[in-house]
Design a protein around this motif. Sequence first.
Motif, mmCIF file in Angstrom:
data_model
loop_
_atom_site.group_PDB
_atom_site.id
_atom_site.type_symbol
_atom_site.label_atom_id
_atom_site.label_comp_id
_atom_site.label_asym_id
_atom_site.label_seq_id
_atom_site.Cartn_x
_atom_site.Cartn_y
_atom_site.Cartn_z
ATOM 1 N N VAL A 1 4.500 8.028 -11.240
ATOM 2 C CA VAL A 1 5.313 6.913 -10.736
ATOM 3 C C VAL A 1 4.687 5.556 -11.056
ATOM 4 C CG1 VAL A 1 6.288 8.332 -8.897
ATOM 5 C CG2 VAL A 1 4.274 6.921 -8.417
ATOM 6 N N GLY A 2 3.596 5.562 -11.821
ATOM 7 C CA GLY A 2 2.999 4.308 -12.271
ATOM 8 C C GLY A 2 2.194 3.583 -11.214
ATOM 9 N N LEU A 3 1.599 4.326 -10.280
ATOM 10 C CA LEU A 3 0.838 3.691 -9.195
ATOM 11 C C LEU A 3 -0.618 4.167 -9.141
ATOM 12 C CD1 LEU A 3 3.420 3.728 -6.239
ATOM 13 C CD2 LEU A 3 2.707 1.759 -7.619
ATOM 14 N N LYS A 4 -1.113 4.769 -10.208
ATOM 15 C CA LYS A 4 -2.474 5.299 -10.191
ATOM 16 C C LYS A 4 -3.489 4.196 -9.870
ATOM 17 C CE LYS A 4 -5.436 8.693 -10.906
ATOM 18 N NZ LYS A 4 -5.643 9.240 -12.275
ATOM 19 N N GLU A 5 -3.274 2.995 -10.410
ATOM 20 C CA GLU A 5 -4.227 1.909 -10.190
ATOM 21 C C GLU A 5 -4.118 1.319 -8.778
ATOM 22 O OE1 GLU A 5 -3.593 -0.947 -13.212
ATOM 23 O OE2 GLU A 5 -4.365 0.310 -14.832
ATOM 24 N N PHE A 6 -3.071 1.690 -8.051
ATOM 25 C CA PHE A 6 -2.869 1.148 -6.707
ATOM 26 C C PHE A 6 -3.110 2.205 -5.626
ATOM 27 C CE2 PHE A 6 -0.548 -1.570 -9.561
ATOM 28 C CZ PHE A 6 -0.766 -2.839 -9.062
ATOM 29 N N ALA A 7 -3.823 3.264 -5.971
ATOM 30 C CA ALA A 7 -4.035 4.356 -5.028
ATOM 31 C C ALA A 7 -4.695 3.882 -3.736
ATOM 32 C CB ALA A 7 -4.883 5.457 -5.676
ATOM 33 N N ARG A 8 -5.622 2.927 -3.820
ATOM 34 C CA ARG A 8 -6.355 2.455 -2.642
ATOM 35 C C ARG A 8 -5.763 1.171 -2.053
ATOM 36 N NH1 ARG A 8 -8.149 7.123 -1.232
ATOM 37 N NH2 ARG A 8 -9.177 8.190 -2.981
ATOM 38 N N ALA A 9 -4.614 0.762 -2.547
ATOM 39 C CA ALA A 9 -3.959 -0.427 -2.013
ATOM 40 C C ALA A 9 -3.280 -0.100 -0.684
ATOM 41 C CB ALA A 9 -2.932 -0.951 -3.009
ATOM 42 N N TRP A 10 -3.027 -1.149 0.094
ATOM 43 C CA TRP A 10 -2.310 -1.005 1.358
ATOM 44 C C TRP A 10 -0.840 -1.340 1.130
ATOM 45 C CZ3 TRP A 10 -5.155 1.227 5.064
ATOM 46 C CH2 TRP A 10 -6.546 1.108 4.978
ATOM 47 N N PRO A 11 0.069 -0.780 1.924
ATOM 48 C CA PRO A 11 1.500 -1.023 1.720
ATOM 49 C C PRO A 11 1.874 -2.497 1.645
ATOM 50 C CG PRO A 11 1.232 0.827 3.204
ATOM 51 C CD PRO A 11 -0.153 0.278 2.952
ATOM 52 N N HIS A 12 1.211 -3.350 2.442
ATOM 53 C CA HIS A 12 1.583 -4.767 2.427
ATOM 54 C C HIS A 12 1.202 -5.453 1.119
ATOM 55 C CE1 HIS A 12 -2.674 -5.355 3.652
ATOM 56 N NE2 HIS A 12 -2.537 -6.529 3.056
#
Length: 258
Positions: A128-139
């Motif tokens: 889904v193209g979110l590998k780099e955002f795995a540790r990001a928070w929803p906000h």
Amino acid sequence: MTTQQAGVNIEIDKVSHHFSLEGSDLPVLENISLQVRPGEFVALLGPSGCGKSTLLRLLAGLEQPASGVLAEEGRAIIAPHPSRVVVFQDPTLYPWRTVYDNVGLGLQIRGESKQAAQTRIDAMLQRVGLKEFARAWPHQLSGGMAQRAALARALVNHPRLLILDEPLGKLDSLTRLRMQQEIVDLWQEQRFTTLMVTHDVEEALVMANRVVVFSARPARVLDIIEVEQAYPRRRDDPQLVALRSRVLALLGAEQAAA
């Protein structure tokens, strides 16, 4: 593509529903009957507010119909179940969990081993193209990214019934096209039964085996259209173009009558 059918059979038999509004009943669904075969992909189209999302909530077991029966594998749907996974119009991510932990919530609840869960979560985030955002928070995510995370959370659990309520509506055009194909690819691999509400006629025809066209509220089934073209489908395929015109004519006539 695996030939194993992991999906479930769904039967909707003479289902009607209404809401109570200012002391009177507002009819939403009227005598809906539909059989969904195991591993089938069915798209639901109809005028805005006709009751499509209400039908999905009934299928998820979040509400009970006023009359009629909804059944999964011959058993009445009376409550939510882990085999049925819902992706709503809004992402509904838990703000206190990272993207990775949101996606892995179902695996954690089921007691999946940490190593196996990590492999599946990483692969799904990549898709889904979110590998780099795995540790990001929803906000920290845009609306479209949050919706992709919600899709990943649903699909990583290998559902038997996937219920999609306009899941791609908040994505930009290019991402939406890519996610349409990713969902179809995963569906072909895992063969979960899929019911999807969309307002995009082309999206329905590109993704689904059958397209159910509803009337204005209270929703009645106007037509059920078989889409027999092989995957991946070309949007300029003359047969798809003809089906699109047929669906738009149905919806246009219904809107004019309303």
